[in-house]
Enzyme design. Sequence first.
Site, PDB file in Angstrom:
ATOM      1  N   HIS A   6      -6.542   1.533  -6.880  1.00 55.50           N
ATOM      2  CA  HIS A   6      -5.000   1.078  -6.639  1.00 55.50           C
ATOM      3  C   HIS A   6      -4.261   1.651  -7.977  1.00 55.50           C
ATOM      4  O   HIS A   6      -3.209   2.026  -7.888  1.00 55.50           O
ATOM      5  CB  HIS A   6      -5.002  -0.226  -6.335  1.00 55.50           C
ATOM      6  CG  HIS A   6      -3.670  -0.720  -6.054  1.00 55.50           C
ATOM      7  ND1 HIS A   6      -2.911  -0.268  -4.911  1.00 55.50           N
ATOM      8  CD2 HIS A   6      -2.608  -1.712  -6.495  1.00 55.50           C
ATOM      9  CE1 HIS A   6      -1.949  -0.771  -4.646  1.00 55.50           C
ATOM     10  NE2 HIS A   6      -1.602  -1.715  -5.633  1.00 55.50           N
ATOM     11  N   HIS A  12       4.421   4.639  -8.325  1.00 56.87           N
ATOM     12  CA  HIS A  12       3.906   3.679  -7.205  1.00 56.87           C
ATOM     13  C   HIS A  12       4.456   3.922  -6.016  1.00 56.87           C
ATOM     14  O   HIS A  12       5.776   3.752  -5.530  1.00 56.87           O
ATOM     15  CB  HIS A  12       3.776   2.358  -7.415  1.00 56.87           C
ATOM     16  CG  HIS A  12       2.913   1.261  -6.506  1.00 56.87           C
ATOM     17  ND1 HIS A  12       2.505   1.613  -5.414  1.00 56.87           N
ATOM     18  CD2 HIS A  12       2.903   0.072  -6.718  1.00 56.87           C
ATOM     19  CE1 HIS A  12       2.110   0.658  -4.578  1.00 56.87           C
ATOM     20  NE2 HIS A  12       2.280  -0.358  -5.627  1.00 56.87           N
ATOM     21  N   CYS A  39       1.955  -2.813  -0.304  1.00 56.94           N
ATOM     22  CA  CYS A  39       1.424  -1.426  -1.022  1.00 56.94           C
ATOM     23  C   CYS A  39       0.247  -1.002  -0.289  1.00 56.94           C
ATOM     24  O   CYS A  39      -0.137   0.250  -0.443  1.00 56.94           O
ATOM     25  CB  CYS A  39       1.205  -1.870  -2.531  1.00 56.94           C
ATOM     26  SG  CYS A  39       2.458  -2.849  -3.187  1.00 56.94           S
TER      27      CYS A  39
END
Length: 1002
Positions: A316, A354, A181
């Site tokens: 995040h 995401h 990620c």
Amino acid sequence: MSATAGESRAVRRIAVVGLDCRFPGAPDPAAYWDLLMRSGDGVGEVPANRWDKGDFHSPEGAEGRTNTTEGGFITDPDVFDNEFFTISPREAAAMDPQQRLLLQCAWRAVENAGVAPSGLAGSRTGVFVGIMGNEWAQLHLTDYDRITAQVGSGNGYCMTANRISYHLDLKGPSLAVDTACSSSLVAVHLAANALLAGECDYALAGGVNVALTPALGIFYTQAGLSAPDGRCKPFSSEANGIGRGEGVGVVVLRRLEDALADGQQIYAVIRGTAVNQDGRSNGITAPNRWSQQEVLAGAYHRAGVEAGDVTFTEGHGTGTELGDMIEVKALGGLHAGRTGKPMALGSVKGNLGHTEGAAGIAGLIKVALALHHRVVPASRFATKENPKLNLAKYGLRLLKAPLRLPAGPTLAGLSSFGMGGTNAHAVLETAPPTAVRPGATGSGGVFTLSATSPDALRRNLLAQADEIGRRRVPVGPVCWNSNRVKGGHRVRFALPATDAAELAARLRAAAEDEDLLGRLAAQPAGRPKIALLFTGQGSQSPGMTARLYRESALYRGFLDQADAELRPHVGESVRDLILSGDELVHLTRYTQPALFAVGYALARTLGELGVAPALLLGHSVGEYAAAVTAGVFGLPEAARLIAARGALMQALPIGGGMLSVQAPAADLRELVDGEPLVGVGAVNGPQQTVLSGDLKALDRLAGLLAGRGVQTRRLQVSHAFHSPLMAPMLDRFAEIAQQVGGGVPQLPLYSTVRGRVLRDEPMDAAYWVEHVGAPVLFAEASERLFDAAPTHVVEIGPKPVLNGLVRRLRPPAGLRTLHPAQGEDPGAAGLLELLASLHRDGLNPAWDALYPEEDRQALRLAPYVFSDAHRYWSRGPVRRSAGPVPAAAPVAEALAATETGPGLARIGLARGAGLTGPVAEAVLAAVAQVGGYAVAELGAHSRLYEDLGFDSVMVMELKTRIEKKLGWTEAVPVQDLLPHLASLGALATFFEHHRSSITVAS
């Protein structure tokens, strides 16, 4: 910001000078910003072309492998303008869509930086791509029977970066990064370090993610990480897991000092970045608070800032209970002491889901836009803050409404944490204030645009018209930026512009003009070969070029220069005489230096603008300015000589004149020989002769010619130029000419004294003395000039005179005649139209010279609009505009067609032209199969590399297929084949000739 902290270290910074992106519900940066500012939701149902959601999910959750059918998906990830990048349909269909998305996004980001992508070719530009998914390979590389060379190069992480470097011809580092990620923020970190280390001068950093299978969603569900509604809810009491998202984003980075030196617009500045690893924690996929805290501290240290200086942080923020808690505690370890001044915290994942490998770049672009607009968007789901996080205790707060940033520098943070433990953080800052520049004049310019086809040009004309009409910006900077950014493609458009609103309207009109688009597409490629023709006496008029003098600083400077050199010899200002509109300009003593000054100034102006002549010709006194342009002598010498010529001729007795006769010079020779005071003054064409001499003698000749039915016309001149009556001035003129001298032309100069090009022959005193009385052999010199095959004749003078004479001669087919001062009161508009015309025909002018400094300022234009006509997905290519395209249409049908195919209309081919017979049909069919084209799209002039996107691997496959189709058992030697790959016609001819030496299978 702490001054001591900021100034104690030498912090080298990185500027974000360009960007482009495409995220769920946001197809471009403007839409992305709008989505953020309205707290929009980009999450929706899984598109039907991804996977059958019923196979992996059940509403009850008992049998389903995933707990959601929702996610953040971009629209039309299968659309790709392969023709723009000269990629064959077969290769495009084999490419991972992540490669396709990145190619188009990178192109638009470079344009957004105010740079023509083609201008980076060969440069040390680096490409750094973050990516963590390779599901296309999972779908295609396991079907072993269908693996081809294209499938191989169409997959692999490295190719996402390498494709960009290849198609833009970039020579800097090129690599893909997978840290899960955090991949794309790590890519930015590597790009920034490469810039600071001097490995590259520009860097493209980005990330991409396309969900092609439910595999990762199944993993999230099985690991207890998936949100049932497919939505991330960062730091919210409703946070219940991850929702998947897609997207692509690219930023263009430069060292800050370089960006400032070049006057580039800057979105934001990266002050420092840091990357570390969790190491051994309570699980490889579990976050580590202390490592996160350390990467924050490392980035602050490298940026030279204190934690308390940071106004907001893009977290995040996945929306998992554990992840949010650890991230808040890591931030709190550095920000907990911020009493009364909590740091704002948010995450774009609440809007998009995401985006995995693209998560870091999604956050970076959000932060850069926030600093650019000086407002931080509210964080979606912030209204239901998770009380368990104790945000206030940790010096943090969620933004429930947009945060307006105060004037002055503002710092922001950005976090991105990888599932495997690789953490990244960046500190960004608002762009520094640039020096105050004078306001743009908007005085005018030439708006330019290029595209790969008429359809592409139409799309982009409309896009530019909408943007210019919406923003109403000064037209000068608009044109200057279009010159710098929008070139490089085959179909060129150029339009003079003096008003933005009018420009927008004319762009729309051009987009609807099918004839115009067709003509632009038919323009031959290559740079123009320009001949400058300098007008002689008779073209003068009171006030000539006065408006151009007022409107063009460039012309004004050169006319002033000529005037300064002429004034000591003429005794007064030729420039002032011209500008005043005084009729004295018709007196020969003033006419000749005035015409020389205008010719010199126009030629120098065009030279500064990049209109470099290949050939020169001057009619009578026009040869003086031509000689200066050719380097025969300098301006001071020419000024002295032309001033003396005019003054000496003015002093001659009156009684001479000139007579235009519609007859060949040879037919007049006998009559002229009978009049000793008359000579042939000029031969302007086969039926255009000028006699010069004593007025009474000319009257006698006119009467005789009228009796023969020959038309004549007396010219309004003061003296009998180029006649025996010039003899009394020659001795004095020869003395001055001897002092001035003259060398050999440094450019091909076609002499109207000799009627041909001068070959290593000096234009010395003897030449200029002869020039006074010799006939002007314009027609003969022009015919010899035509032999050199110019593409354009540009007449240099106050008004068009010679262009009409040229058109009545025998010019080469397609020769274009132009003039920089058309019309009754020509100003800068004529100059702009000349440059526009030459640019459409292939010239790349020196655009900077056209604009005042205040207009040469960076301005972002609408990005390139790619075609959406072609779709490529796992089932192969489907074209929206024309329906499914067969792998190979019947050859006979293709050969009978008369129009170009839909895919290659940009090339302007006649389908199958010149390709007949079994060998040609085999070649066409094989090319169609290897490239994935319909045979109907191919023609004799199709170029394998430039038009069809072939490479060496495809050529080898093509050779084998042709041999097989022809039934040849003996292979064609590769070295014999290679010289014949220029076009399909050349390839078919080669195989036809080779047939006699090949063994055919029985």
